[in-house]
Design a protein around this motif. Sequence first.
Motif, short mmCIF file in Angstrom:
data_model
loop_
_atom_site.label_atom_id
_atom_site.label_comp_id
_atom_site.label_asym_id
_atom_site.label_seq_id
_atom_site.Cartn_x
_atom_site.Cartn_y
_atom_site.Cartn_z
N LEU A 53 -0.08 -0.89 -8.64
CA LEU A 53 0.13 -2.34 -8.66
C LEU A 53 -0.24 -2.96 -7.32
O LEU A 53 -0.83 -4.04 -7.26
CB LEU A 53 1.59 -2.63 -9.01
N GLU A 54 0.10 -2.26 -6.23
CA GLU A 54 -0.27 -2.76 -4.90
C GLU A 54 -1.79 -2.80 -4.75
O GLU A 54 -2.33 -3.73 -4.13
CB GLU A 54 0.35 -1.88 -3.83
N GLU A 55 -2.48 -1.81 -5.31
CA GLU A 55 -3.94 -1.83 -5.26
C GLU A 55 -4.50 -3.00 -6.04
O GLU A 55 -5.44 -3.67 -5.60
CB GLU A 55 -4.49 -0.51 -5.81
N ARG A 56 -3.92 -3.25 -7.22
CA ARG A 56 -4.38 -4.39 -8.03
C ARG A 56 -4.09 -5.71 -7.31
O ARG A 56 -4.90 -6.64 -7.36
CB ARG A 56 -3.72 -4.37 -9.41
N ILE A 57 -2.93 -5.77 -6.66
CA ILE A 57 -2.59 -6.98 -5.90
C ILE A 57 -3.57 -7.18 -4.76
O ILE A 57 -4.03 -8.31 -4.51
CB ILE A 57 -1.14 -6.89 -5.38
N GLN A 58 -3.91 -6.09 -4.07
CA GLN A 58 -4.88 -6.21 -2.98
C GLN A 58 -6.24 -6.64 -3.51
O GLN A 58 -6.93 -7.47 -2.89
CB GLN A 58 -5.00 -4.87 -2.24
N ASP A 59 -6.62 -6.09 -4.67
CA ASP A 59 -7.88 -6.52 -5.29
C ASP A 59 -7.84 -8.01 -5.63
O ASP A 59 -8.82 -8.74 -5.41
CB ASP A 59 -8.15 -5.71 -6.56
N SER A 60 -6.70 -8.45 -6.17
CA SER A 60 -6.56 -9.87 -6.52
C SER A 60 -6.60 -10.73 -5.26
O SER A 60 -7.22 -11.80 -5.25
CB SER A 60 -5.24 -10.11 -7.26
N ARG A 61 -5.96 -10.26 -4.19
CA ARG A 61 -5.99 -11.01 -2.93
C ARG A 61 -7.42 -11.09 -2.39
O ARG A 61 -7.85 -12.14 -1.91
CB ARG A 61 -5.08 -10.34 -1.90
N ASN A 62 -8.13 -9.95 -2.46
CA ASN A 62 -9.51 -9.95 -1.99
C ASN A 62 -10.36 -10.91 -2.80
O ASN A 62 -11.17 -11.67 -2.25
CB ASN A 62 -10.09 -8.54 -2.06
#
Length: 392
Positions: A53-62
């Motif tokens: 989920l943190e990876e997906r959040i980082q992807d969304s932030r990027n």
Amino acid sequence: MRHVHSMRKTKTTPKITIVVVITVVAVAGLLAQRIASTSAQSLQQLEGEISQLEERIQDSRNRLQELRDKKDTLKNKLEIIRTDINKKEAELRQTRQEIASTEAEIRETKQKLRRQKKLMQENAATLYKEGDPTTLEMLFSSDSFSDFIDRKQYLDSVKESLDEAAAKVKQLQGELEDKKAKLEDKRRQQKSEKRALQARRNEQQRLLEKTRGREERYQQLLSQQQEELQRKRQQKRQAYQRYLSRNDVELVAGDPNKGGYPDRWANPPRNDRVDEWGMYNRQCTSYAAWRVHDDGKHMPEWGRTDNADAKYWYNLARRDDIPTGGSPREGAIAVWREGDGMGDTYGHVAYVENVNDDGSIWVSQYNVTPGEYNEMGVSKDKAAQLDYVYFQ
């Protein structure tokens, strides 16, 4: 037979009791192992879900940052286009003014030409009335030769002046007509350029609105992901509390200064940057590396040269001839191996603050609860099961 049966029954009763006790103990042990295994699996699963989920959040932030950058770029382009349109409109106004001024000059020139023609007509009529005297007639009619010369020069100069004036007026009129034609071409070109700029502006505006819509959708997605992350973290906290209660450990918030962990790593989000030893910030490894360094001891840059997950620290230390052992010491780094339930997939490390008289220990750490600092008491039995690294 009955007696024998009675004796056999009497003799077998203790055996049955022993078997029952052993069975109960075995079942209890298996149940405890299953509970511990289930707890560890639950923590491992939650850790994996949180990590994904943190990876997906980082992807969304990027992606959100990319959209914001694109939006800013489109805004800048729109501003440039608006400026160009304003300049083009100013040029058009200037061209219209020049055309209007030229048309006024043309009208004035035409009036001059009409006046000049009228003068020529009047002069021609005067000459016609007086007749067109020959040079000999002018000579005999003059009072003197000087008078003859003056009259001759005057008539010639009048005719020449009228002819020159008419020619100049016609030339000026032609030049003004050419100027007006060029200005009209210029105005048409400027209008065409303005229409092209307006089309570009409309396209950029369309792209900007589209980008804003995508930004809003990603912002909503990010908010949903962050809410889900908070739920997962809460579930993990609860799972950790259950795990800790079963493993004789006590978890508290501890030092409000977070063990002196520097703000440059403590304030940004977890995994946002890398520390001096190649560890991601607000991880247990980064905090432990900082405490080793802060104690004036040598901390290898394992995060830059090796897989520095916590579960590997004991073996990395042995490889690098750093003292290790199974007894807790103040200032040592306690190592939980993979499968111990503490950060189960990656293991866990913590800084030993105190070793109590009863053999229990008190440690400080990061990321038992995701990205957070806390302190923990570990029972004597659990402390005896851990590995320790004695950095120097």
